[in-house]
Design a protein around this motif. Structure first.
Motif, PDB file in Angstrom:
ATOM      1  N   ILE A   1      -2.301   3.833   2.315  1.00 64.22           N
ATOM      2  CA  ILE A   1      -2.797   2.973   1.233  1.00 64.22           C
ATOM      3  C   ILE A   1      -3.873   3.697   0.423  1.00 64.22           C
ATOM      4  CG2 ILE A   1      -4.132   0.864   0.756  1.00 64.22           C
ATOM      5  CD1 ILE A   1      -1.229   0.285   1.335  1.00 64.22           C
ATOM      6  N   LYS A   2      -4.650   4.555   1.064  1.00 65.84           N
ATOM      7  CA  LYS A   2      -5.705   5.296   0.358  1.00 65.84           C
ATOM      8  C   LYS A   2      -5.139   6.253  -0.684  1.00 65.84           C
ATOM      9  CE  LYS A   2      -8.537   5.057   4.420  1.00 65.84           C
ATOM     10  NZ  LYS A   2      -8.715   5.745   5.674  1.00 65.84           N
ATOM     11  N   ARG A   3      -3.855   6.564  -0.575  1.00 67.98           N
ATOM     12  CA  ARG A   3      -3.219   7.416  -1.582  1.00 67.98           C
ATOM     13  C   ARG A   3      -3.041   6.636  -2.886  1.00 67.98           C
ATOM     14  NH1 ARG A   3      -4.834  11.513  -0.760  1.00 67.98           N
ATOM     15  NH2 ARG A   3      -6.189  10.301   0.514  1.00 67.98           N
ATOM     16  N   ILE A   4      -2.975   5.301  -2.794  1.00 71.85           N
ATOM     17  CA  ILE A   4      -2.843   4.447  -3.976  1.00 71.85           C
ATOM     18  C   ILE A   4      -4.212   4.181  -4.588  1.00 71.85           C
ATOM     19  CG2 ILE A   4      -2.309   2.097  -4.740  1.00 71.85           C
ATOM     20  CD1 ILE A   4       0.216   3.437  -4.437  1.00 71.85           C
ATOM     21  N   SER A   5      -5.146   3.668  -3.769  1.00 69.20           N
ATOM     22  CA  SER A   5      -6.449   3.303  -4.313  1.00 69.20           C
ATOM     23  C   SER A   5      -7.485   3.100  -3.220  1.00 69.20           C
ATOM     24  CB  SER A   5      -6.332   2.004  -5.123  1.00 69.20           C
ATOM     25  OG  SER A   5      -7.586   1.641  -5.635  1.00 69.20           O
ATOM     26  N   THR A   6      -8.724   3.383  -3.583  1.00 71.82           N
ATOM     27  CA  THR A   6      -9.846   3.055  -2.705  1.00 71.82           C
ATOM     28  C   THR A   6     -10.584   1.833  -3.245  1.00 71.82           C
ATOM     29  OG1 THR A   6     -11.247   4.633  -3.904  1.00 71.82           O
ATOM     30  CG2 THR A   6     -10.181   5.421  -1.883  1.00 71.82           C
ATOM     31  N   ASP A   7     -10.120   1.300  -4.356  1.00 76.27           N
ATOM     32  CA  ASP A   7     -10.691   0.117  -4.996  1.00 76.27           C
ATOM     33  C   ASP A   7      -9.940  -1.117  -4.494  1.00 76.27           C
ATOM     34  OD1 ASP A   7     -11.599  -1.895  -6.691  1.00 76.27           O
ATOM     35  OD2 ASP A   7     -10.578  -1.105  -8.458  1.00 76.27           O
ATOM     36  N   GLN A   8     -10.585  -1.914  -3.648  1.00 75.84           N
ATOM     37  CA  GLN A   8      -9.920  -3.065  -3.030  1.00 75.84           C
ATOM     38  C   GLN A   8      -9.455  -4.116  -4.034  1.00 75.84           C
ATOM     39  OE1 GLN A   8      -8.937  -3.448   0.209  1.00 75.84           O
ATOM     40  NE2 GLN A   8      -9.493  -1.298   0.276  1.00 75.84           N
ATOM     41  N   SER A   9     -10.273  -4.415  -5.037  1.00 79.69           N
ATOM     42  CA  SER A   9      -9.855  -5.432  -6.012  1.00 79.69           C
ATOM     43  C   SER A   9      -8.660  -4.923  -6.836  1.00 79.69           C
ATOM     44  CB  SER A   9     -11.009  -5.842  -6.921  1.00 79.69           C
ATOM     45  OG  SER A   9     -11.419  -4.771  -7.736  1.00 79.69           O
ATOM     46  N   GLY A  10      -8.677  -3.655  -7.181  1.00 84.62           N
ATOM     47  CA  GLY A  10      -7.549  -3.072  -7.902  1.00 84.62           C
ATOM     48  C   GLY A  10      -6.292  -3.046  -7.046  1.00 84.62           C
ATOM     49  N   LEU A  11      -6.471  -2.803  -5.761  1.00 83.12           N
ATOM     50  CA  LEU A  11      -5.341  -2.781  -4.838  1.00 83.12           C
ATOM     51  C   LEU A  11      -4.700  -4.164  -4.728  1.00 83.12           C
ATOM     52  CD1 LEU A  11      -3.697  -0.959  -2.997  1.00 83.12           C
ATOM     53  CD2 LEU A  11      -5.308  -1.452  -1.168  1.00 83.12           C
ATOM     54  N   TRP A  12      -5.525  -5.211  -4.706  1.00 81.02           N
ATOM     55  CA  TRP A  12      -4.984  -6.579  -4.655  1.00 81.02           C
ATOM     56  C   TRP A  12      -4.203  -6.898  -5.926  1.00 81.02           C
ATOM     57  CZ3 TRP A  12      -4.033  -9.014  -0.494  1.00 81.02           C
ATOM     58  CH2 TRP A  12      -4.827  -8.827   0.628  1.00 81.02           C
ATOM     59  N   LYS A  13      -4.704  -6.439  -7.063  1.00 80.33           N
ATOM     60  CA  LYS A  13      -3.984  -6.653  -8.328  1.00 80.33           C
ATOM     61  C   LYS A  13      -2.647  -5.929  -8.310  1.00 80.33           C
ATOM     62  CE  LYS A  13      -8.145  -7.276 -11.072  1.00 80.33           C
ATOM     63  NZ  LYS A  13      -9.050  -6.673 -12.054  1.00 80.33           N
TER      64      LYS A  13
END
Length: 130
Positions: free
Chosen positions: A87-99
């Motif tokens: 998942i860290k390959r996608i994003s380290t931003d949790q709110s952005g990851l939820w979006k």
């Protein structure tokens, strides 16, 4: 019948590396190979691989990431899975990851991280987190 089964198991792959990350023990080529192998072992078909080199996960403003989003929009309901090494390959931003997860869900796509299986697909032990 076989064609409909393959259609149901189509996947895209997103891999990313960032030279400043010291904890990333898997290179971009190892991530890609492991993700492709995962899809194949699960009787899926890879539609597209998006490779992002030397880009941070703090922002979604990455060329290949944006291209992947456009690909999903252009191929609505054709893509069933988004496979990543971690998942860290996608994003380290949790709110952005939820979006992103919400966007994927609206488009009928399931996000799968193979982080726990990386050693199996690369032959390299998992001693450090991705």
């Amino acid at each position: 019948m076989k064609n409909s089964i393959k259609f149901l198991q189509t996947a895209i792959i997103y891999v990313r590396s960032f030279n400043k990350e010291s904890l990333n023990i898997y290179g971009i080529d190892e991530q890609e190979k492991a993700c492709i192998e995962f899809v194949r072992k699960n009787n899926g078909r890879v539609l597209q691989v998006f490779k992002e080199e030397n880009r941070s996960a703090k922002s979604f403003d990455r060329p290949q990431f944006q291209e992947m989003i456009e690909y999903i929009k252009a191929n609505k309901w054709k893509v069933k899975f988004l496979i990543v090494a971690d998942i860290k390959r996608i994003s380290t931003d949790q709110s952005g990851l939820w979006k992103l997860k919400y966007f994927l869900k609206r488009n009928g796509i399931r996000l799968i991280s193979i982080a726990n299986s990386m050693a199996k697909y690369t032959g390299k032990p998992t001693k450090q987190p991705l």
